[in-house]
Write a protein that holds these residues in place. Structure first.
Motif, PDB file in Angstrom:
ATOM      1  N   UNK A  63      96.546  88.331   5.060  1.00 50.18           N
ATOM      2  CA  UNK A  63      97.351  89.529   4.808  1.00 50.18           C
ATOM      3  C   UNK A  63      98.728  89.394   5.445  1.00 50.18           C
ATOM      4  N   UNK A  64      98.771  88.835   6.645  1.00 50.90           N
ATOM      5  CA  UNK A  64     100.048  88.641   7.325  1.00 50.90           C
ATOM      6  C   UNK A  64     100.954  87.705   6.539  1.00 50.90           C
ATOM      7  N   UNK A  65     100.418  86.631   6.006  1.00 51.26           N
ATOM      8  CA  UNK A  65     101.223  85.697   5.223  1.00 51.26           C
ATOM      9  C   UNK A  65     101.723  86.330   3.932  1.00 51.26           C
ATOM     10  N   UNK A  66     100.886  87.121   3.294  1.00 50.48           N
ATOM     11  CA  UNK A  66     101.307  87.788   2.060  1.00 50.48           C
ATOM     12  C   UNK A  66     102.460  88.748   2.343  1.00 50.48           C
ATOM     13  N   UNK A  67     102.330  89.523   3.399  1.00 48.25           N
ATOM     14  CA  UNK A  67     103.405  90.452   3.761  1.00 48.25           C
ATOM     15  C   UNK A  67     104.669  89.688   4.124  1.00 48.25           C
ATOM     16  N   UNK A  68     104.520  88.642   4.888  1.00 46.51           N
ATOM     17  CA  UNK A  68     105.664  87.869   5.378  1.00 46.51           C
ATOM     18  C   UNK A  68     106.421  87.192   4.239  1.00 46.51           C
ATOM     19  N   UNK A  69     105.697  86.577   3.328  1.00 44.14           N
ATOM     20  CA  UNK A  69     106.338  85.796   2.261  1.00 44.14           C
ATOM     21  C   UNK A  69     106.695  86.669   1.060  1.00 44.14           C
ATOM     22  N   UNK A  70     105.747  87.456   0.576  1.00 42.69           N
ATOM     23  CA  UNK A  70     105.962  88.206  -0.664  1.00 42.69           C
ATOM     24  C   UNK A  70     106.773  89.490  -0.449  1.00 42.69           C
ATOM     25  N   UNK A  71     106.407  90.266   0.549  1.00 41.85           N
ATOM     26  CA  UNK A  71     107.063  91.550   0.742  1.00 41.85           C
ATOM     27  C   UNK A  71     108.463  91.398   1.347  1.00 41.85           C
ATOM     28  N   UNK A  72     108.559  90.588   2.397  1.00 42.44           N
ATOM     29  CA  UNK A  72     109.850  90.399   3.049  1.00 42.44           C
ATOM     30  C   UNK A  72     110.665  89.270   2.433  1.00 42.44           C
ATOM     31  N   UNK A  73     110.040  88.409   1.637  1.00 32.92           N
ATOM     32  CA  UNK A  73     110.748  87.329   0.960  1.00 32.92           C
ATOM     33  C   UNK A  73     111.248  86.227   1.875  1.00 32.92           C
ATOM     34  N   UNK A  74     110.550  86.006   2.977  1.00 31.74           N
ATOM     35  CA  UNK A  74     110.961  84.975   3.933  1.00 31.74           C
ATOM     36  C   UNK A  74     110.163  83.708   3.648  1.00 31.74           C
ATOM     37  N   UNK A  75     110.849  82.668   3.221  1.00 28.71           N
ATOM     38  CA  UNK A  75     110.176  81.413   2.924  1.00 28.71           C
ATOM     39  C   UNK A  75     110.308  80.385   4.024  1.00 28.71           C
ATOM     40  N   UNK A  76     111.105  80.696   5.043  1.00 28.56           N
ATOM     41  CA  UNK A  76     111.343  79.762   6.146  1.00 28.56           C
ATOM     42  C   UNK A  76     110.123  79.708   7.053  1.00 28.56           C
TER      43      UNK A  76
ATOM     44  N   UNK B 165     108.993  77.767  10.586  1.00 27.28           N
ATOM     45  CA  UNK B 165     109.386  76.914  11.702  1.00 27.28           C
ATOM     46  C   UNK B 165     108.141  76.543  12.517  1.00 27.28           C
ATOM     47  N   UNK B 166     108.280  75.553  13.343  1.00 26.00           N
ATOM     48  CA  UNK B 166     107.164  75.114  14.185  1.00 26.00           C
ATOM     49  C   UNK B 166     106.692  76.227  15.108  1.00 26.00           C
ATOM     50  N   UNK B 167     107.603  77.066  15.549  1.00 22.62           N
ATOM     51  CA  UNK B 167     107.213  78.172  16.428  1.00 22.62           C
ATOM     52  C   UNK B 167     106.333  79.198  15.724  1.00 22.62           C
ATOM     53  N   UNK B 168     106.364  79.199  14.407  1.00 18.37           N
ATOM     54  CA  UNK B 168     105.492  80.116  13.679  1.00 18.37           C
ATOM     55  C   UNK B 168     104.019  79.763  13.870  1.00 18.37           C
ATOM     56  N   UNK B 169     103.745  78.538  14.278  1.00 19.50           N
ATOM     57  CA  UNK B 169     102.359  78.159  14.556  1.00 19.50           C
ATOM     58  C   UNK B 169     101.799  78.943  15.732  1.00 19.50           C
ATOM     59  N   UNK B 170     102.655  79.417  16.616  1.00 18.66           N
ATOM     60  CA  UNK B 170     102.191  80.213  17.749  1.00 18.66           C
ATOM     61  C   UNK B 170     101.627  81.555  17.311  1.00 18.66           C
ATOM     62  N   UNK B 171     102.030  82.010  16.147  1.00 18.55           N
ATOM     63  CA  UNK B 171     101.512  83.279  15.634  1.00 18.55           C
ATOM     64  C   UNK B 171      99.998  83.216  15.476  1.00 18.55           C
ATOM     65  N   UNK B 172      99.475  82.049  15.169  1.00 20.88           N
ATOM     66  CA  UNK B 172      98.030  81.878  15.036  1.00 20.88           C
ATOM     67  C   UNK B 172      97.336  82.314  16.317  1.00 20.88           C
ATOM     68  N   UNK B 173      97.851  81.880  17.457  1.00 19.09           N
ATOM     69  CA  UNK B 173      97.221  82.200  18.728  1.00 19.09           C
ATOM     70  C   UNK B 173      97.458  83.654  19.125  1.00 19.09           C
ATOM     71  N   UNK B 174      98.612  84.200  18.783  1.00 11.13           N
ATOM     72  CA  UNK B 174      98.891  85.597  19.097  1.00 11.13           C
ATOM     73  C   UNK B 174      97.973  86.514  18.300  1.00 11.13           C
ATOM     74  N   UNK B 175      97.858  86.273  17.003  1.00  9.73           N
ATOM     75  CA  UNK B 175      96.987  87.092  16.157  1.00  9.73           C
ATOM     76  C   UNK B 175      95.526  86.924  16.565  1.00  9.73           C
ATOM     77  N   UNK B 176      95.132  85.719  16.898  1.00 10.42           N
ATOM     78  CA  UNK B 176      93.761  85.478  17.345  1.00 10.42           C
ATOM     79  C   UNK B 176      93.469  86.252  18.623  1.00 10.42           C
ATOM     80  N   UNK B 177      94.397  86.244  19.558  1.00  8.12           N
ATOM     81  CA  UNK B 177      94.194  86.964  20.808  1.00  8.12           C
ATOM     82  C   UNK B 177      94.132  88.469  20.626  1.00  8.12           C
ATOM     83  N   UNK B 178      95.047  89.011  19.840  1.00  8.62           N
ATOM     84  CA  UNK B 178      95.055  90.458  19.608  1.00  8.62           C
ATOM     85  C   UNK B 178      93.803  90.886  18.844  1.00  8.62           C
ATOM     86  N   UNK B 179      93.413  90.125  17.843  1.00  8.54           N
ATOM     87  CA  UNK B 179      92.225  90.473  17.058  1.00  8.54           C
ATOM     88  C   UNK B 179      90.955  90.383  17.892  1.00  8.54           C
ATOM     89  N   UNK B 180      90.849  89.345  18.719  1.00 10.79           N
ATOM     90  CA  UNK B 180      89.670  89.213  19.576  1.00 10.79           C
ATOM     91  C   UNK B 180      89.602  90.370  20.567  1.00 10.79           C
TER      92      UNK B 180
END
Length: 95
Positions: free
Chosen positions: A49-62, A64-79
């Motif tokens: 859902x986050x990727x769909x919102x990020x790419x389709x709704x906001x139209x951001x196709x960029x 970066x390597x730092x975006x990989x950190x989002x995996x750990x942030x979302x995992x931590x908040x969800x857990x």
């Protein structure tokens, strides 16, 4: 060349290993395989859902390597959300 290959392997398998460790801790803490499985599925769907919102709704196709950190942030908040909701549910039995 070997260092580059090891970095690629670590970048691929580290999130998988951390996600697996989180799933195992879900099983240990929740004491239910079904609740742990639903929690893991919830986290996986939150990434989609986050990727769909990020790419389709906001139209951001960029990406970066730092975006990989989002995996750990979302995992931590969800857990954390899963543990808080489960503990609140267990405490509601005493009311």
């Amino acid at each position: 060349m070997l260092a580059l290959r090891l970095a690629q392997i670590a970048r691929t398998y580290l999130p998988v290993a951390i996600f697996t460790a989180t799933a195992l801790y879900f099983i240990f803490h929740l004491r239910s395989l079904v609740l742990a499985a639903y929690s893991v599925i919830l986290i996986i769907f939150s990434f989609a859902v986050t990727q769909i919102i990020y790419i389709e709704l906001f139209g951001i196709g960029f990406f970066h390597t730092l975006h990989n950190l989002v995996i750990f942030i979302v995992l931590g908040i969800s857990a954390d959300n899963v543990f808080v909701i489960f503990d609140a549910w267990k405490q509601s039995q005493n009311i």
